[in-house]
Design an enzyme around this catalytic site. Structure first.
Site, mmCIF file in Angstrom:
data_model
loop_
_atom_site.group_PDB
_atom_site.id
_atom_site.type_symbol
_atom_site.label_atom_id
_atom_site.label_comp_id
_atom_site.label_asym_id
_atom_site.label_seq_id
_atom_site.Cartn_x
_atom_site.Cartn_y
_atom_site.Cartn_z
ATOM 1 N N GLY A 174 -40.619 -10.164 7.017
ATOM 2 C CA GLY A 174 -39.315 -10.705 6.660
ATOM 3 C C GLY A 174 -38.957 -11.868 7.543
ATOM 4 O O GLY A 174 -39.829 -12.558 8.080
ATOM 5 N N TYR A 226 -37.847 -12.008 10.448
ATOM 6 C CA TYR A 226 -38.140 -11.913 11.867
ATOM 7 C C TYR A 226 -39.630 -11.755 12.169
ATOM 8 O O TYR A 226 -40.012 -11.534 13.306
ATOM 9 C CB TYR A 226 -37.370 -10.727 12.468
ATOM 10 C CG TYR A 226 -35.893 -10.768 12.198
ATOM 11 C CD1 TYR A 226 -35.190 -11.971 12.275
ATOM 12 C CD2 TYR A 226 -35.200 -9.619 11.865
ATOM 13 C CE1 TYR A 226 -33.838 -12.021 12.026
ATOM 14 C CE2 TYR A 226 -33.827 -9.663 11.627
ATOM 15 C CZ TYR A 226 -33.159 -10.869 11.707
ATOM 16 O OH TYR A 226 -31.813 -10.910 11.469
ATOM 17 N N ASP A 268 -26.963 -6.568 10.705
ATOM 18 C CA ASP A 268 -27.859 -6.786 9.563
ATOM 19 C C ASP A 268 -28.154 -5.470 8.845
ATOM 20 O O ASP A 268 -29.297 -5.173 8.508
ATOM 21 C CB ASP A 268 -29.160 -7.436 10.046
ATOM 22 C CG ASP A 268 -30.014 -7.976 8.895
ATOM 23 O OD1 ASP A 268 -29.437 -8.307 7.840
ATOM 24 O OD2 ASP A 268 -31.242 -8.064 9.055
#
Length: 297
Positions: A18, A20, A140
Site C-alpha cells: 500500500g 507505506y 488511518d
C-alpha cells in the site's frame, strides 16, 4: 531498536502492500514464530534517525507494556543503515491471518449476524479507547488496518504510524483511500481524536451494508457524498482554517441514517449517529473518551 533485521527474520510471503510499502509474513528464526514485517525508509542526518521517528517508536514500544487484547503486538524494531542519508526501519508485529475487510468478504449472505457485529464493534471501541487514553491517534482506521484472529479477536494495527511514515510518503507517489476519512481531515483542518470516531462509524455501517458507506473519488467528491447524508454544515460551523469554501457544495439537509444503512437496528443507528456527528467542526456535544468508555462496558 535492534540492528540487522534480515538476520533474525526470514521472509516467507508478501501479504500486502500500500501507501507505506510492502508487508511480509516472516518467520522468526530463533522462535519459529510467524511475524509481520513492515519497513519504511527514513531520511536521516549525520546524527542518525530523526527524533520524530525515535519518539514515535518509543511510544509504540511503551504501549506494549499494557498488553491490550485489542491492540496488535509490536514485537521488535530493527534499523538498517542503507546510505549516509537513509535508514530502513522495520517494525516487527505479531502476525494475524486476516483483516476485517477479508473477514466481511467471507461472511455468507446476508452478512454478519447482529450479535457478531456488536461483538466486533465492542472490541474495536475498546482498542480505540485504549489508544486515545494514551494520547495516540490512529489516523488511518479502515477495515484493512483492523485484524481479526481465527478466534474472532479484534486487534487494531498500524496505529500511530502516520508520523513515522511521513518522510517516506513525501518521497513516494501514493494512493490512499479517502473513504474512511473525516470531514476535517479531508478539509485539512485541525483535528483530534474525533477523526478516529468518524472512521469507526464508517466501518460500523460497512459491517451492516457489506460495502463502504462513502466511496468518493477525490476529497471534494468524498465531502459531497458525506454532506448528502449528514447535511451541509452552516456558515458558523464551517472551519475558518481551511482553503476550501462552503460555497463549493450545494446546501443539503441531514437525511435519516436508515436511508443509507437500512439493515441497522434503532440502537445501532443511535451509535452510528454518535460516531458521524462526533466531529470537531460540527461542535459535537459528546466527549470522546467518555462516550467510548460507556460503549466498552
Amino acid at each position: 531498536m535492534t540492528q540487522e533485521s534480515g538476520i533474525q527474520y526470514e521472509p516467507v510471503a508478501e501479504i500486502g502492500g500500500g501507501a507505506y510499502g510492502t508487508v511480509y509474513k516472516a518467520r522468526d528464526k530463533q522462535s519459529g514464530q510467524f511475524v509481520a514485517l513492515k519497513s519504511v525508509r527514513v531520511q536521516t542526518d549525520q546524527e542518525g534517525l530523526p527524533l520524530s521517528t525515535v519518539r514515535e517508536v518509543a511510544l509504540l514500544r511503551r504501549l506494549e507494556q499494557f498488553d491490550h487484547p485489542n491492540i496488535v503486538k509490536l514485537m521488535d524494531v530493527c534499523a538498517t543503515l542503507r546510505t549516509d542519508q537513509e535508514t530502513k526501519v522495520t517494525l516487527v508485529f505479531e502476525h494475524v491471518d486476516q483483516d476485517l475487510k477479508t473477514y466481511l468478504e467471507k461472511a455468507p449472505p446476508p452478512g454478519l449476524p447482529v450479535s457478531r457485529i456488536k461483538d466486533l464493534m465492542r472490541q474495536l471501541l475498546c482498542g480505540l479507547s485504549f489508544l486515545h487514553s494514551h494520547r495516540v491517534l490512529h489516523r488511518d482506521l479502515k477495515p484493512e488496518n483492523i485484524l481479526v484472529t481465527s478466534r474472532g479477536q479484534v486487534k487494531l494495527a498500524d496505529f500511530g504510524l502516520a508520523r513515522i511514515y511521513s518522510c517516506h510518503m513525501a518521497l513516494t507517489p501514493v494512493v490512499v483511500t479517502l473513504w474512511y476519512r473525516s470531514p476535517e481531515v479531508l478539509l485539512q483542518s485541525t483535528y483530534a481524536t474525533p477523526v478516529d470516531i468518524w472512521s469507526t462509524g464508517c466501518i460500523f455501517a460497512e459491517m451492516f451494508r457489506c460495502k463502504p458507506l462513502f466511496c468518493g473519488e477525490s476529497e471534494v467528491d468524498q465531502l459531497t457524498k458525506i454532506f448528502s447524508v449528514i447535511g451541509l454544515p452552516s456558515e458558523d460551523e464551517w472551519p475558518t482554517d481551511v482553503t476550501l469554501s462552503r460555497q463549493n457544495f450545494c446546501p443539503q439537509s441531514p437525511q435519516p441514517i436508515t436511508d443509507s444503512v437500512p439493515e441497522i437496528s434503532e440502537e445501532g443507528a443511535d451509535l452510528l449517529l454518535v460516531c458521524l456527528f462526533h466531529i470537531h467542526f460540527l461542535k459535537a456535544k459528546w466527549e470522546t473518551l467518555g462516550t467510548l468508555g460507556k460503549l466498552c462496558h
